[in-house]
Design a protein around this motif. Structure first.
Motif, PDB file in Angstrom:
ATOM      1  N   ARG A   1      32.075 -43.762 -15.287  1.00  0.00           N
ATOM      2  CA  ARG A   1      33.308 -44.116 -16.001  1.00  0.00           C
ATOM      3  C   ARG A   1      33.107 -44.046 -17.506  1.00  0.00           C
ATOM      4  O   ARG A   1      34.009 -43.617 -18.245  1.00  0.00           O
ATOM      5  CB  ARG A   1      33.766 -45.513 -15.573  1.00  0.00           C
ATOM      6  N   CYS A   2      31.936 -44.480 -17.978  1.00  0.00           N
ATOM      7  CA  CYS A   2      31.656 -44.352 -19.412  1.00  0.00           C
ATOM      8  C   CYS A   2      31.603 -42.880 -19.838  1.00  0.00           C
ATOM      9  O   CYS A   2      32.113 -42.502 -20.917  1.00  0.00           O
ATOM     10  CB  CYS A   2      30.339 -45.049 -19.737  1.00  0.00           C
ATOM     11  N   LEU A   3      30.982 -42.029 -19.000  1.00  0.00           N
ATOM     12  CA  LEU A   3      30.918 -40.606 -19.326  1.00  0.00           C
ATOM     13  C   LEU A   3      32.310 -39.979 -19.346  1.00  0.00           C
ATOM     14  O   LEU A   3      32.622 -39.157 -20.231  1.00  0.00           O
ATOM     15  CB  LEU A   3      30.035 -39.891 -18.306  1.00  0.00           C
ATOM     16  N   LEU A   4      33.176 -40.379 -18.427  1.00  0.00           N
ATOM     17  CA  LEU A   4      34.543 -39.854 -18.412  1.00  0.00           C
ATOM     18  C   LEU A   4      35.325 -40.287 -19.645  1.00  0.00           C
ATOM     19  O   LEU A   4      36.161 -39.533 -20.161  1.00  0.00           O
ATOM     20  CB  LEU A   4      35.262 -40.295 -17.136  1.00  0.00           C
TER      21      LEU A   4
ATOM     22  N   GLY B   1      27.270 -44.685  -6.865  1.00  0.00           N
ATOM     23  CA  GLY B   1      28.388 -44.076  -6.151  1.00  0.00           C
ATOM     24  C   GLY B   1      28.923 -42.873  -6.904  1.00  0.00           C
ATOM     25  O   GLY B   1      28.426 -42.512  -7.989  1.00  0.00           O
ATOM     26  N   PRO B   2      29.964 -42.226  -6.355  1.00  0.00           N
ATOM     27  CA  PRO B   2      30.533 -41.043  -7.037  1.00  0.00           C
ATOM     28  C   PRO B   2      31.039 -41.361  -8.441  1.00  0.00           C
ATOM     29  O   PRO B   2      30.807 -40.600  -9.377  1.00  0.00           O
ATOM     30  CB  PRO B   2      31.667 -40.606  -6.106  1.00  0.00           C
ATOM     31  N   VAL B   3      31.738 -42.476  -8.589  1.00  0.00           N
ATOM     32  CA  VAL B   3      32.268 -42.883  -9.900  1.00  0.00           C
ATOM     33  C   VAL B   3      31.939 -44.367 -10.079  1.00  0.00           C
ATOM     34  O   VAL B   3      32.749 -45.250  -9.759  1.00  0.00           O
ATOM     35  CB  VAL B   3      33.784 -42.633 -10.024  1.00  0.00           C
ATOM     36  N   GLY B   4      30.747 -44.605 -10.572  1.00  0.00           N
ATOM     37  CA  GLY B   4      30.351 -45.972 -10.875  1.00  0.00           C
ATOM     38  C   GLY B   4      30.526 -46.282 -12.355  1.00  0.00           C
ATOM     39  O   GLY B   4      31.254 -45.598 -13.088  1.00  0.00           O
TER      40      GLY B   4
ATOM     41  N   VAL C   1      39.278 -41.335 -12.748  1.00  0.00           N
ATOM     42  CA  VAL C   1      38.706 -42.681 -12.695  1.00  0.00           C
ATOM     43  C   VAL C   1      39.329 -43.476 -11.548  1.00  0.00           C
ATOM     44  O   VAL C   1      38.606 -44.147 -10.778  1.00  0.00           O
ATOM     45  CB  VAL C   1      38.914 -43.402 -14.042  1.00  0.00           C
ATOM     46  N   ALA C   2      40.641 -43.421 -11.395  1.00  0.00           N
ATOM     47  CA  ALA C   2      41.304 -44.182 -10.337  1.00  0.00           C
ATOM     48  C   ALA C   2      40.889 -43.681  -8.957  1.00  0.00           C
ATOM     49  O   ALA C   2      40.491 -44.478  -8.084  1.00  0.00           O
ATOM     50  CB  ALA C   2      42.817 -44.090 -10.515  1.00  0.00           C
ATOM     51  N   ALA C   3      40.962 -42.377  -8.738  1.00  0.00           N
ATOM     52  CA  ALA C   3      40.634 -41.839  -7.422  1.00  0.00           C
ATOM     53  C   ALA C   3      39.143 -41.985  -7.126  1.00  0.00           C
ATOM     54  O   ALA C   3      38.746 -42.383  -6.016  1.00  0.00           O
ATOM     55  CB  ALA C   3      41.049 -40.365  -7.352  1.00  0.00           C
ATOM     56  N   GLY C   4      38.300 -41.656  -8.095  1.00  0.00           N
ATOM     57  CA  GLY C   4      36.861 -41.749  -7.863  1.00  0.00           C
ATOM     58  C   GLY C   4      36.394 -43.184  -7.641  1.00  0.00           C
ATOM     59  O   GLY C   4      35.501 -43.437  -6.813  1.00  0.00           O
ATOM     60  N   SER C   5      36.984 -44.142  -8.337  1.00  0.00           N
ATOM     61  CA  SER C   5      36.607 -45.546  -8.118  1.00  0.00           C
ATOM     62  C   SER C   5      37.010 -46.008  -6.725  1.00  0.00           C
ATOM     63  O   SER C   5      36.260 -46.755  -6.064  1.00  0.00           O
ATOM     64  CB  SER C   5      37.262 -46.429  -9.178  1.00  0.00           C
TER      65      SER C   5
ATOM     66  N   PRO D   1      31.809 -41.872 -32.011  1.00  0.00           N
ATOM     67  CA  PRO D   1      31.756 -43.342 -31.935  1.00  0.00           C
ATOM     68  C   PRO D   1      31.902 -43.883 -30.526  1.00  0.00           C
ATOM     69  O   PRO D   1      31.241 -44.865 -30.160  1.00  0.00           O
ATOM     70  CB  PRO D   1      32.901 -43.801 -32.846  1.00  0.00           C
ATOM     71  N   VAL D   2      32.729 -43.231 -29.713  1.00  0.00           N
ATOM     72  CA  VAL D   2      32.883 -43.696 -28.335  1.00  0.00           C
ATOM     73  C   VAL D   2      31.578 -43.514 -27.568  1.00  0.00           C
ATOM     74  O   VAL D   2      31.149 -44.401 -26.809  1.00  0.00           O
ATOM     75  CB  VAL D   2      34.050 -42.958 -27.640  1.00  0.00           C
ATOM     76  N   ALA D   3      30.920 -42.364 -27.766  1.00  0.00           N
ATOM     77  CA  ALA D   3      29.663 -42.124 -27.058  1.00  0.00           C
ATOM     78  C   ALA D   3      28.581 -43.124 -27.486  1.00  0.00           C
ATOM     79  O   ALA D   3      27.849 -43.674 -26.647  1.00  0.00           O
ATOM     80  CB  ALA D   3      29.201 -40.690 -27.309  1.00  0.00           C
TER      81      ALA D   3
END
Length: 296
Positions: free
Chosen positions: A150-153, A143-146, A170-174, A58-60
């Motif tokens: 974030r949705c994929l993570l 970017g590295p974490v756009g 998510v925090a570091a990559g953003s 469901p999340v995907a």
């Protein structure tokens, strides 16, 4: 480095048929923006309440819908000629709300401080891009974490249950993405053509604002003129003395040139004068006898 954002043109082509169907049914782009926020809220609920293996599907699905609606709203607005400044504002607010809702789904799964740090860091790349666009640089995405990463993570966390490591990434990559975009925007603003384009855009905006102000002043002047014309009371000019008509005097009765005729039968005798009026009376036979004796 655009990351998964480089797949956006391919993804937009897959959605072209759906976009044409939505345009034929005259669906509003704002409705698609709201639908993307609803999908993000549903994904957050599934992530928070369902166990790790069961939450993945469901999340995907819901996050795929969130990305699809985020792609469709802007494309539909451009295809149908309904791009507005309010629509752009609503699009940005919808994206930020969707990002924060997905991260809020980690609240039952990770410490509060880590969720807050990830939520704050997830908004930084967008702030940098919007600041660069406001200064005149092209809008920088990816970017590295756009957004897509974030949705994929989040799907990875739903499938594995690794909520804390995913939030840390998510925090570091953003944060890294925000710094990379800031460097790119800084370099772009230093280029002469970008600076000239920014100055030209500002000049155009000022000219448009001045034109809007001039049009507003013209409309106000027109309204004042119409109001003044309506308030004028037209009064008829008085007629000239030569054309004035005086009321004709009523005709007075003419005096009769002949005295009234005495009544037939008896002669009249002059009587006493009283108050300027002479009273007459008819003569009797005795008076006539007296008059005859006096004349003999």
């Amino acid at each position: 480095m655009n990351g998964l954002y480089a797949l956006k043109p391919w993804y937009a082509d897959r959605l072209s048929g759906l976009r044409r169907a939505l345009a034929a049914r005259q669906v509003s782009p704002d409705t698609l923006t709201a639908a993307g926020v609803v999908c993000a809220a549903g994904a957050a609920a599934a992530l928070a309440w369902l166990p790790a293996p069961l939450a993945a599907l469901p999340v995907a699905v819901l996050l795929a819908g969130r990305l699809a609606f985020a792609n469709l709203d802007g494309a539909l607005a451009r295809d149908t000629g309904r791009t507005t400044r309010r629509g752009s504002l609503l699009n940005e607010l919808g994206d930020r709300a969707a990002d924060l809702l997905v991260i809020a789904g980690f609240l039952p799964l990770a410490p509060l401080w880590l969720v807050a740090a990830a939520a704050f860091a997830a908004t930084l790349p967008s702030w940098v891009s919007l600041a660069g666009a406001a200064a005149g640089a092209p809008r920088r995405n990816g970017g590295p974490v756009g957004k897509t990463e974030r949705c994929l993570l989040a799907v990875v966390a739903a499938a594995s249950g690794w909520a804390v490591p995913v939030l840390a990434v998510v925090a570091a990559g953003s944060a890294v993405t925000a710094v990379a975009r800031a460097v790119w925007v800084w370099r772009a603003l230093g280029q002469p053509e970008t600076a000239a384009a920014a100055v030209g855009a500002v000049a155009i905006e000022r000219a448009a604002a001045a034109e809007r102000g001039t049009a507003t002043e013209r409309d106000a002047a027109t309204e004042r003129t119409v109001a003044s014309e309506k308030s004028v009371v037209r009064v008829a000019e008085p007629a000239s003395p030569a054309t004035r008509r005086r009321p004709s005097p009523a005709p007075s009765p003419r005096p009769s040139p002949l005295p009234p005729k005495p009544a037939r039968g008896l002669p009249l005798d002059t009587g006493e004068v009283s108050g300027g009026i002479t009273h007459t009376r008819p003569q009797t036979p005795a008076d006539r006898g007296t008059q005859l004796r006096g004349t003999r």
